[in-house]
Design a protein around this motif. Structure first.
Motif, PDB file in Angstrom:
ATOM      1  N   ILE A   1       0.868  -1.179   0.000  1.00 15.67           N
ATOM      2  CA  ILE A   1       0.000   0.000   0.000  1.00 15.67           C
ATOM      3  C   ILE A   1       0.900   1.223   0.000  1.00 15.67           C
ATOM      4  O   ILE A   1       1.769   1.371   0.865  1.00 15.67           O
ATOM      5  CB  ILE A   1      -0.939   0.024   1.217  1.00 15.67           C
ATOM      6  N   ILE A   2       0.697   2.088  -0.968  1.00 15.96           N
ATOM      7  CA  ILE A   2       1.459   3.336  -1.073  1.00 15.96           C
ATOM      8  C   ILE A   2       0.576   4.476  -0.579  1.00 15.96           C
ATOM      9  O   ILE A   2      -0.526   4.671  -1.087  1.00 15.96           O
ATOM     10  CB  ILE A   2       1.892   3.592  -2.527  1.00 15.96           C
ATOM     11  N   GLU A   3       1.065   5.214   0.413  1.00 16.05           N
ATOM     12  CA  GLU A   3       0.307   6.327   0.970  1.00 16.05           C
ATOM     13  C   GLU A   3       1.110   7.612   0.838  1.00 16.05           C
ATOM     14  O   GLU A   3       2.263   7.672   1.280  1.00 16.05           O
ATOM     15  CB  GLU A   3      -0.018   6.097   2.447  1.00 16.05           C
TER      16      GLU A   3
ATOM     17  N   TYR B   1       1.508   7.721  -9.740  1.00 18.00           N
ATOM     18  CA  TYR B   1       1.260   6.506  -8.961  1.00 18.00           C
ATOM     19  C   TYR B   1       0.098   5.650  -9.450  1.00 18.00           C
ATOM     20  O   TYR B   1       0.098   4.438  -9.191  1.00 18.00           O
ATOM     21  CB  TYR B   1       1.054   6.871  -7.491  1.00 18.00           C
ATOM     22  N   ALA B   2      -0.875   6.237 -10.124  1.00 19.97           N
ATOM     23  CA  ALA B   2      -1.988   5.424 -10.620  1.00 19.97           C
ATOM     24  C   ALA B   2      -1.523   4.298 -11.550  1.00 19.97           C
ATOM     25  O   ALA B   2      -2.081   3.194 -11.504  1.00 19.97           O
ATOM     26  CB  ALA B   2      -3.025   6.309 -11.315  1.00 19.97           C
TER      27      ALA B   2
ATOM     28  N   SER C   1      -7.641  -3.277  -8.722  1.00 21.11           N
ATOM     29  CA  SER C   1      -7.200  -2.558  -7.538  1.00 21.11           C
ATOM     30  C   SER C   1      -7.637  -1.092  -7.646  1.00 21.11           C
ATOM     31  O   SER C   1      -8.287  -0.684  -8.607  1.00 21.11           O
ATOM     32  CB  SER C   1      -5.687  -2.663  -7.363  1.00 21.11           C
ATOM     33  N   TYR C   2      -7.241  -0.291  -6.636  1.00 24.79           N
ATOM     34  CA  TYR C   2      -7.775   1.064  -6.514  1.00 24.79           C
ATOM     35  C   TYR C   2      -6.680   2.094  -6.275  1.00 24.79           C
ATOM     36  O   TYR C   2      -5.644   1.802  -5.669  1.00 24.79           O
ATOM     37  CB  TYR C   2      -8.750   1.150  -5.334  1.00 24.79           C
ATOM     38  N   CYS C   3      -6.963   3.299  -6.730  1.00 25.88           N
ATOM     39  CA  CYS C   3      -6.249   4.499  -6.324  1.00 25.88           C
ATOM     40  C   CYS C   3      -7.289   5.392  -5.652  1.00 25.88           C
ATOM     41  O   CYS C   3      -8.226   5.868  -6.318  1.00 25.88           O
ATOM     42  CB  CYS C   3      -5.626   5.203  -7.529  1.00 25.88           C
TER      43      CYS C   3
END
Length: 261
Positions: free
Chosen positions: A73-75, A184-185, A192-194
């Motif tokens: 997970i990238i935050e 990042y998208a 999956s989701y952005c």
């Protein structure tokens, strides 16, 4: 149709009804407008750290993590670290559940899944609290602008070959969020989701957004609209917004539906 299928059909009908109910949608917007001036999102913690999110969006993230099964997970945006703890603990539960299903052994010192947090200014007291937390082995942090070319390259290298979920919650100006989406998208695979947080800024009165460079006409929602205008690989998951009603990310749950850049 078995009982599980019958229940799922009922839930889908509930969500469809909420999509059509413009009155309850309007009431939700009024509630959001009134509660925002009280900094409602600041009231909650996750595993001891301020999370600065709505409980409804936390519940939605749990569902996404279970369905997507991300490796990483990238935050963007760390603040006090509560969101990192939320993601890390949900990944830990996912690892535990998968191990229980397969009989695999878990090593807490080398976790399978991790969270990568990025912030232009990780304050010392927050970094120390995050690094001292029991979830720390699942958390990596990068200090720097999320749209800096070197930072983006480091994140892309870290994400290579992994199933990725992206959460954008840093600088909320149009240009910054659009640059984050472009960077990042593409790391997000189909299904999956952005997630773009704080799109609700566009729907709030101007006087609720003070001492910030963003506001109506210049915010995450305007960035999402521009991004989607030229990127057909993503679509807004309207079901999530409809079932939550109360969310900081209206129109911000972006699901990848196709391959491509």
């Amino acid at each position: 149709m078995n009982e599980t299928e019958r229940f799922q059909t009922e839930v889908a009908g509930n969500i469809a009804g909420l999509k059509r109910d413009i009155d309850v949608q309007a009431l939700s917007r009024i509630w959001l407008r009134e509660i925002t001036q009280h900094k409602y999102a600041y009231n909650f913690r996750w595993l001891g750290r301020p999370v600065i999110q709505f409980p409804q969006d936390m519940a939605a993230l749990q569902e996404l993590i279970w369905d997507v099964r991300p490796d990483l997970i990238i935050e963007t945006g760390i603040a006090h670290g509560g969101s990192l703890m939320l993601s890390a603990s949900l990944l830990a539960l996912l690892d535990y559940c998968e191990a229980a299903e397969t009989g695999a052994l878990l090593d807490p010192h080398t976790p399978k899944r991790k969270v990568l947090g990025i912030d232009i200014d990780i304050r010392r007291h927050n970094r120390e609290a995050i690094e001292a937390h029991p979830m720390a082995t699942r958390i990596e942090m990068i200090e720097g602008s999320s749209i800096d070319a070197d930072v983006v390259q480091r994140v892309r290298e870290r994400a290579a070959g992994k199933r990725v979920l992206v959460l954008l919650d840093s600088n909320h100006t149009h240009d910054h969020v659009l640059a984050e989406l472009e960077a990042y998208a593409p790391l997000v695979g189909p299904g999956s989701y952005c997630v773009v947080y704080d799109t609700l800024i566009e729907d709030m009165p101007d006087n609720l957004i003070q001492d910030r460079p963003w506001g109506r006409g210049d915010n995450p929602k305007t960035a999402v609209r521009e991004f989607l205008s030229h990127n057909r690989n993503f679509e807004v998951d309207e079901d999530i917004e409809a079932k939550l009603l109360i969310t900081v990310a209206p129109g911000g749950y972006l699901r990848r539906v196709a391959d491509g850049d």
